[in-house]
Design a protein around this motif. Sequence first.
Motif, PDB file in Angstrom:
ATOM      1  N   UNK A 150       1.020  -1.534  -0.282  1.00 44.56           N
ATOM      2  CA  UNK A 150      -0.259  -0.201   0.443  1.00 44.56           C
ATOM      3  C   UNK A 150       0.785   1.083  -0.816  1.00 44.56           C
ATOM      4  N   UNK A 151       0.237   2.529  -0.592  1.00 44.79           N
ATOM      5  CA  UNK A 151       1.204   3.713  -0.780  1.00 44.79           C
ATOM      6  C   UNK A 151       0.833   4.929  -1.986  1.00 44.79           C
ATOM      7  N   UNK A 152       1.661   5.322  -2.360  1.00 40.83           N
ATOM      8  CA  UNK A 152       1.293   6.150  -3.626  1.00 40.83           C
ATOM      9  C   UNK A 152       1.917   5.983  -4.261  1.00 40.83           C
ATOM     10  N   UNK A 153       1.036   6.820  -5.754  1.00 45.09           N
ATOM     11  CA  UNK A 153       1.848   6.612  -7.269  1.00 45.09           C
ATOM     12  C   UNK A 153       2.112   7.769  -7.658  1.00 45.09           C
ATOM     13  N   UNK A 154       2.761   8.870  -7.654  1.00 48.11           N
ATOM     14  CA  UNK A 154       3.112  10.177  -8.354  1.00 48.11           C
ATOM     15  C   UNK A 154       3.611  10.348  -9.629  1.00 48.11           C
ATOM     16  N   UNK A 155       3.491  10.766 -10.372  1.00 49.55           N
ATOM     17  CA  UNK A 155       3.164  10.854 -11.858  1.00 49.55           C
ATOM     18  C   UNK A 155       2.094  12.470 -12.763  1.00 49.55           C
ATOM     19  N   UNK A 156       2.138  12.482 -14.139  1.00 53.46           N
ATOM     20  CA  UNK A 156       1.529  13.121 -14.079  1.00 53.46           C
ATOM     21  C   UNK A 156       0.852  12.352 -15.574  1.00 53.46           C
ATOM     22  N   UNK A 157      -0.610  12.376 -15.551  1.00 51.53           N
ATOM     23  CA  UNK A 157      -1.056  11.735 -16.566  1.00 51.53           C
ATOM     24  C   UNK A 157      -2.461  12.897 -17.105  1.00 51.53           C
ATOM     25  N   UNK A 205      10.045  -3.942   4.766  1.00 52.31           N
ATOM     26  CA  UNK A 205       8.979  -3.579   4.262  1.00 52.31           C
ATOM     27  C   UNK A 205       9.044  -2.565   3.046  1.00 52.31           C
ATOM     28  N   UNK A 206       9.372  -2.137   2.095  1.00 52.42           N
ATOM     29  CA  UNK A 206       9.405  -0.775   1.641  1.00 52.42           C
ATOM     30  C   UNK A 206      10.209  -1.221  -0.309  1.00 52.42           C
ATOM     31  N   UNK A 207       9.474  -0.563  -1.129  1.00 51.55           N
ATOM     32  CA  UNK A 207       9.257  -0.876  -2.643  1.00 51.55           C
ATOM     33  C   UNK A 207       9.196  -0.181  -3.080  1.00 51.55           C
ATOM     34  N   UNK A 208       9.750   0.595  -4.437  1.00 51.48           N
ATOM     35  CA  UNK A 208       9.647   1.610  -5.312  1.00 51.48           C
ATOM     36  C   UNK A 208       9.501   1.320  -7.014  1.00 51.48           C
ATOM     37  N   UNK A 209       8.824   1.995  -7.389  1.00 51.63           N
ATOM     38  CA  UNK A 209       8.775   1.674  -8.777  1.00 51.63           C
ATOM     39  C   UNK A 209       8.823   2.675  -9.487  1.00 51.63           C
ATOM     40  N   UNK A 210       9.111   2.689 -10.493  1.00 52.98           N
ATOM     41  CA  UNK A 210       8.430   3.935 -12.009  1.00 52.98           C
ATOM     42  C   UNK A 210       7.954   2.704 -12.696  1.00 52.98           C
ATOM     43  N   UNK A 211       7.100   3.237 -13.343  1.00 55.84           N
ATOM     44  CA  UNK A 211       6.363   2.376 -14.912  1.00 55.84           C
ATOM     45  C   UNK A 211       5.960   3.873 -15.871  1.00 55.84           C
ATOM     46  N   UNK A 243       5.182   7.560 -13.751  1.00 57.81           N
ATOM     47  CA  UNK A 243       5.290   7.727 -12.474  1.00 57.81           C
ATOM     48  C   UNK A 243       5.954   7.027 -11.606  1.00 57.81           C
ATOM     49  N   UNK A 244       6.193   7.044 -10.401  1.00 56.59           N
ATOM     50  CA  UNK A 244       7.162   6.846  -9.227  1.00 56.59           C
ATOM     51  C   UNK A 244       6.522   6.592  -8.577  1.00 56.59           C
ATOM     52  N   UNK A 245       6.164   4.596  -7.609  1.00 54.57           N
ATOM     53  CA  UNK A 245       5.727   4.361  -7.113  1.00 54.57           C
ATOM     54  C   UNK A 245       6.480   3.891  -5.492  1.00 54.57           C
ATOM     55  N   UNK A 246       6.149   4.446  -4.307  1.00 56.39           N
ATOM     56  CA  UNK A 246       6.735   4.149  -2.869  1.00 56.39           C
ATOM     57  C   UNK A 246       4.999   3.719  -2.606  1.00 56.39           C
ATOM     58  N   UNK A 247       5.665   2.285  -1.822  1.00 62.19           N
ATOM     59  CA  UNK A 247       4.651   1.565  -1.218  1.00 62.19           C
ATOM     60  C   UNK A 247       5.218   0.432   0.023  1.00 62.19           C
TER      61      UNK A 247
END
Length: 168
Positions: free
Chosen positions: A28-35, A133-139, A161-165
């Motif tokens: 669970x977290x946030x996904x920050x980008x621009x669409x 328990x941390x996950x970083x993503x770029x998609x 977007x960049x996701x931090x969960x």
Amino acid sequence: MKKVILSAVMLIGLAFTSQAQEISKNALGIRVGDNDGFGGEISYQRGLGDNNRLELDLGWRNSRHVDAIKLTGLYQWVWNIEGGFNWYAGVGGGLTSWSYDDKHGPFPDNRDDSGLGVFAAGDIGIEYVFDFPLQLSLDFRPEIHFGSEDWRRDNFGPDIALGIRYRF
């Protein structure tokens, strides 16, 4: 010839076993980008197996002329690259609700409008899962919107977007 076939089978088996990784049951977290201005999304991932998961995102936009909400659902496949690095791909879609109010805006028709829409989406990205328990993503998530004309004036929306969960 038997040695070549046996070697090929062993290499294919090694490739499949090296790709297997257990993914988090929940994140669970946030996904920050621009669409089209959807700058932030609350993001939830649910592991369905060793290498697939469901991702649900709720995004919102509140600006001078546009208020919008976007709900996205994606089915993703996850493959391990090495260590904590994974890459993933997925497909899905979602719903949007928007309200456009432009009494003095840049568009010549000065329209006020609102509506509902649906969209289809793809997803491809890379993530790093830490030992804690941390996950970083770029998609990258391309979206094709269907329905009535809306405030974007375009049916295609590329989203990076960049996701931090937090994983649990």
